[in-house]
Design a protein around this motif. Structure first.
Motif, PDB file in Angstrom:
ATOM      1  N   THR A 160      23.429 120.175  10.447  1.00  0.00           N
ATOM      2  CA  THR A 160      23.741 121.007   9.288  1.00  0.00           C
ATOM      3  C   THR A 160      23.665 122.479   9.666  1.00  0.00           C
ATOM      4  O   THR A 160      22.788 122.887  10.430  1.00  0.00           O
ATOM      5  CB  THR A 160      22.761 120.719   8.145  1.00  0.00           C
ATOM      6  OG1 THR A 160      22.876 119.332   7.787  1.00  0.00           O
ATOM      7  CG2 THR A 160      23.055 121.573   6.926  1.00  0.00           C
ATOM      8  N   ALA A 161      24.599 123.273   9.133  1.00  0.00           N
ATOM      9  CA  ALA A 161      24.602 124.732   9.317  1.00  0.00           C
ATOM     10  C   ALA A 161      24.524 125.114  10.797  1.00  0.00           C
ATOM     11  O   ALA A 161      23.658 125.878  11.220  1.00  0.00           O
ATOM     12  CB  ALA A 161      23.472 125.370   8.534  1.00  0.00           C
ATOM     13  N   GLU A 179      26.783 126.891  12.354  1.00  0.00           N
ATOM     14  CA  GLU A 179      27.126 128.316  12.307  1.00  0.00           C
ATOM     15  C   GLU A 179      27.400 128.699  10.858  1.00  0.00           C
ATOM     16  O   GLU A 179      27.771 127.857  10.043  1.00  0.00           O
ATOM     17  CB  GLU A 179      28.373 128.625  13.150  1.00  0.00           C
ATOM     18  CG  GLU A 179      28.175 128.564  14.638  1.00  0.00           C
ATOM     19  CD  GLU A 179      29.423 129.020  15.398  1.00  0.00           C
ATOM     20  OE1 GLU A 179      29.305 129.270  16.605  1.00  0.00           O
ATOM     21  OE2 GLU A 179      30.516 129.117  14.786  1.00  0.00           O
ATOM     22  N   ARG A 180      27.220 129.991  10.568  1.00  0.00           N
ATOM     23  CA  ARG A 180      27.617 130.535   9.266  1.00  0.00           C
ATOM     24  C   ARG A 180      28.428 131.801   9.494  1.00  0.00           C
ATOM     25  O   ARG A 180      28.130 132.590  10.398  1.00  0.00           O
ATOM     26  CB  ARG A 180      26.400 130.875   8.412  1.00  0.00           C
ATOM     27  CG  ARG A 180      25.637 129.684   7.871  1.00  0.00           C
ATOM     28  CD  ARG A 180      24.742 130.096   6.692  1.00  0.00           C
ATOM     29  NE  ARG A 180      24.014 131.313   6.986  1.00  0.00           N
ATOM     30  CZ  ARG A 180      23.647 132.206   6.069  1.00  0.00           C
ATOM     31  NH1 ARG A 180      23.982 132.046   4.797  1.00  0.00           N
ATOM     32  NH2 ARG A 180      22.959 133.288   6.401  1.00  0.00           N
ATOM     33  N   PRO A 217      21.283 133.443  12.670  1.00  0.00           N
ATOM     34  CA  PRO A 217      20.685 132.191  12.190  1.00  0.00           C
ATOM     35  C   PRO A 217      19.803 132.432  10.974  1.00  0.00           C
ATOM     36  O   PRO A 217      19.177 133.476  10.818  1.00  0.00           O
ATOM     37  CB  PRO A 217      19.851 131.711  13.386  1.00  0.00           C
ATOM     38  CG  PRO A 217      20.463 132.388  14.573  1.00  0.00           C
ATOM     39  CD  PRO A 217      20.963 133.717  14.083  1.00  0.00           C
ATOM     40  N   ARG A 255      19.228 131.443   6.519  1.00  0.00           N
ATOM     41  CA  ARG A 255      19.942 131.198   5.265  1.00  0.00           C
ATOM     42  C   ARG A 255      19.878 132.407   4.329  1.00  0.00           C
ATOM     43  O   ARG A 255      19.853 132.256   3.115  1.00  0.00           O
ATOM     44  CB  ARG A 255      19.365 129.958   4.575  1.00  0.00           C
ATOM     45  CG  ARG A 255      19.573 128.671   5.372  1.00  0.00           C
ATOM     46  CD  ARG A 255      19.038 127.470   4.612  1.00  0.00           C
ATOM     47  NE  ARG A 255      19.307 126.234   5.317  1.00  0.00           N
ATOM     48  CZ  ARG A 255      20.429 125.534   5.214  1.00  0.00           C
ATOM     49  NH1 ARG A 255      21.396 125.963   4.432  1.00  0.00           N
ATOM     50  NH2 ARG A 255      20.585 124.407   5.878  1.00  0.00           N
ATOM     51  N   HIS A 307      31.313 130.806   4.896  1.00  0.00           N
ATOM     52  CA  HIS A 307      31.751 129.531   5.456  1.00  0.00           C
ATOM     53  C   HIS A 307      30.637 128.985   6.338  1.00  0.00           C
ATOM     54  O   HIS A 307      30.255 129.602   7.330  1.00  0.00           O
ATOM     55  CB  HIS A 307      33.033 129.737   6.271  1.00  0.00           C
ATOM     56  CG  HIS A 307      33.475 128.514   7.018  1.00  0.00           C
ATOM     57  ND1 HIS A 307      33.628 127.291   6.421  1.00  0.00           N
ATOM     58  CD2 HIS A 307      33.787 128.329   8.333  1.00  0.00           C
ATOM     59  CE1 HIS A 307      34.025 126.406   7.301  1.00  0.00           C
ATOM     60  NE2 HIS A 307      34.121 127.012   8.475  1.00  0.00           N
ATOM     61  N   THR A 308      30.105 127.831   5.966  1.00  0.00           N
ATOM     62  CA  THR A 308      29.038 127.181   6.728  1.00  0.00           C
ATOM     63  C   THR A 308      29.621 126.015   7.504  1.00  0.00           C
ATOM     64  O   THR A 308      30.290 125.145   6.924  1.00  0.00           O
ATOM     65  CB  THR A 308      27.919 126.687   5.796  1.00  0.00           C
ATOM     66  OG1 THR A 308      27.411 127.796   5.039  1.00  0.00           O
ATOM     67  CG2 THR A 308      26.783 126.074   6.598  1.00  0.00           C
ATOM     68  N   HIS A 360      29.290 122.641   9.574  1.00  0.00           N
ATOM     69  CA  HIS A 360      28.465 121.461   9.833  1.00  0.00           C
ATOM     70  C   HIS A 360      29.158 120.606  10.890  1.00  0.00           C
ATOM     71  O   HIS A 360      30.388 120.574  10.973  1.00  0.00           O
ATOM     72  CB  HIS A 360      28.270 120.629   8.565  1.00  0.00           C
ATOM     73  CG  HIS A 360      27.783 121.417   7.387  1.00  0.00           C
ATOM     74  ND1 HIS A 360      26.513 121.931   7.312  1.00  0.00           N
ATOM     75  CD2 HIS A 360      28.404 121.790   6.239  1.00  0.00           C
ATOM     76  CE1 HIS A 360      26.352 122.576   6.168  1.00  0.00           C
ATOM     77  NE2 HIS A 360      27.501 122.516   5.496  1.00  0.00           N
TER      78      HIS A 360
END
Length: 579
Positions: A208-209, A211-212, A261, A263, A298-299, A301
């Motif tokens: 999960t996540a 890259e963002r 990195p 949230r 845009h996350t 996965h």
């Protein structure tokens, strides 16, 4: 036979419906929405040359409206001596010899120099367009499908139950169309939260996540019209390791900022500050006018379904896989799912197919996406090295820096393990042993055949990829055919014997002639699957071997009622009749 049911009306579900309808397979398309597509300019689609060609074959006009990355279309690799050093804080402007970082994001170091002006031609660049325009074009293409009963789109439906039996599947839906639907097969194209996948009990493990990215779509005049820009470590944004800009139609750009990195929320004010700082840094004008059209985060996965086939049910697109780090493209892979699965389902619907053929979808496509995800996972620690780009520059050799940066550009450009079309090296549809008379050409067996100019049996001139779809292709490499009288070309040279061999194959096949093919000598015969992957390259006309390769490519269908010996006899009989 009952129609095929496609669940999900995103780009992959629409394209699969269109591909099956073009093959005269009736389809029920279950659309959870009411048939409209939200306009989001910042939500875009990237099409590689092979997937753009697929859409064009299906009659979807989206590729004509897409924007090519002209800078990457003319990408060259400059030959250098001694060493090549990275210049941090300066943009990669592909295709511009007068720009810093020309070629792969590098400047010539103080002790290096170019060796001549030779350049290496690169394949066409990807195409880029808003996703709502792609879905709109696919819906428009579906509206042109002849036959009232071939495609039925059911809006406002939500899946509730899936049951299977030896003859088909039953689907119950809720919503505006609350009822049971009967189908021969069902394909779940219903996205990352796929109901079909959950009803099948298929696990969807992954990361999960990974890259963002902060994303913005805006209209502005950047210094490099039509060129995609990759800028590593921009000096005006110490927290942003990377910024990309890709052109969209009508003067619009999509900008992506790789986020650190974590949230942390990306506030509207922070995103606008990124836009202003980036445009000022690129143009030198703090008052550069722009129109902000859309923003988002845009996350990325990375997930891969453990099974892609369960009886008469299949998964495709985001329901089967999620990827997108380092420039890899999930939608592109979804379109490759369409190209692989559609011809196999069409063959099964019209004529029946072996389990080996239907199982090969999972073996080939899951294997290809798994390799892509593995390559991205291996490249991420190198490209996103701890300590930042400057630290990596100091700590590794220049050649290694170049290799790391190429990993990233490969993903964006559709090259290498992160981007190029897959090669089905271990496909169950590949002949177990190389047939007698096999030769080596520049295309590996299992790879996508080169899109060379070809002549069809009616004398028309076209390209090989334009003939893909429903049938096998048999291509004779015959230099000098341009001077043949096309009214009589089927009676010239090897053609009568080859035409008879093609007529005896276990599946309909089209005979084409190419003046040349990379690495192939004269009189080479190529067998190409309906999705464009090379099955065999044979020296001369070999009916028995050609039949055996075609039979393998169909999952051994012909083993139930005839074999290569009968095909060879039929082909030889046909040859005698032509003499």
């Amino acid at each position: 036979m009952d129609p095929v049911i496609v669940a999900g009306a995103g780009p992959v579900g629409l394209a699969l419906t269109l591909a099956l309808a073009r093959a005269e397979v009736p389809v029920i398309l279950l659309d959870e929405s009411q048939g409209g597509d939200e306009r989001r300019p910042a939500r875009t689609a990237v099409l590689r040359p092979d997937t753009a060609a697929l859409l064009e074959r299906l009659g979807c006009r989206a590729a004509h409206a897409a924007e090519p990355w002209t800078g990457w279309r003319t990408l060259r690799r400059r030959q250098l001596v001694r060493h090549v050093s990275l210049v941090p804080g300066r943009p990669f402007l592909p295709g511009r010899k007068d720009s810093p970082g020309y070629g792969y994001g590098y400047d010539v170091g103080p002790d290096s120099g170019p060796v001549g002006d030779e350049a290496e031609e690169a394949p066409p660049s990807p195409l880029h367009l808003p996703q709502h325009e792609l879905t709109g074009a696919l819906r428009a293409a579906l509206a042109t499908v002849p036959g009232e009963d071939l495609v039925r789109i059911v809006p406002g439906t939500r899946l509730d139950t899936l049951e299977q039996d030896p003859r088909g599947v039953s689907i119950r839906t809720r919503g505006s169309q609350s009822t049971w639907w009967r189908g021969s097969y069902v394909i779940g194209c219903d996205g990352p939260r796929s109901t079909i996948r959950k009803l099948l009990g298929v696990r969807f493990p992954g990361r999960t996540a990974v890259e963002r990215h902060a994303v913005a779509a805006l209209r502005a005049e950047l210094p490099w019209p039509g060129e995609a820009v990759l800028h590593r470590s921009p000096p005006w944004r110490t927290l942003d390791a990377e910024v990309t800009a890709r052109p969209l139609p009508r003067g619009v750009w999509r900008l992506d900022w790789l986020l650190p990195p974590g949230r942390d929320l990306v506030t509207p004010d922070a995103l606008v500050a990124r836009v202003r700082d980036t445009l000022t840094g690129w143009s030198g004008d703090p008052a550069l006018p722009y129109e902000l059209l859309d923003t988002g985060v845009h996350t990325v996965h990375h997930r891969l379904a453990l099974r892609w086939r369960a009886g008469r049910a299949f998964l495709a697109g985001d329901a089967a896989h999620l990827l997108g780090a380092l420039g890899t493209q999930g939608l592109d892979e979804g379109m490759r799912d369409v190209g692989n699965l559609s011809w196999k389902l069409a063959l099964a619907w019209h004529h029946g197919a072996s389990d080996a053929l239907l199982d090969s979808y999972q073996a080939e496509r899951r294997g290809a996406v798994s390799a892509r995800l593995r390559a991205a996972d291996q490249a991420l620690p190198l490209v996103r090295a701890s300590g930042g780009w400057h630290a990596m520059r100091r700590s590794v050799l220049p050649g290694a820096v170049r290799a790391h940066d190429e990993l990233l550009t490969d993903g964006h450009l559709g090259r290498g393990p992160l981007g190029e079309p897959p090669v089905h090296r271990r496909s169950p549809l590949t002949p177990a042993a190389a047939p007698e008379g096999s030769i080596t050409v520049d295309t590996e067996i299992g790879a996508l055949a080169a899109d060379v100019p070809v002549t069809a049996s009616d004398g028309s001139l076209t390209r090989l990829w334009a003939r893909l779809g429903r049938e096998l292709l048999v291509v004779l490499v015959a230099p000098g055919t341009g001077v043949w009288d096309r009214r009589h070309w089927l009676r010239a040279g090897l053609m009568p014997r080859l035409a008879a061999a093609v007529a005896a194959l276990p599946m309909r096949a089209e005979l084409l002639v190419a003046e040349e093919y990379p690495g192939a000598p004269a009189h080479t015969v190529l067998l190409v699957r309906p999705d464009g992957h090379l099955v065999a390259a044979l020296s001369g006309v070999r009916p028995a071997e050609l039949y055996a390769c075609a039979d393998a490519a169909l999952g051994g269908r012909a083993a139930r009622g005839g074999g290569a010996e009968e095909a060879s006899a039929e082909a030889e009989a046909g040859t005698t009749a032509h003499r």
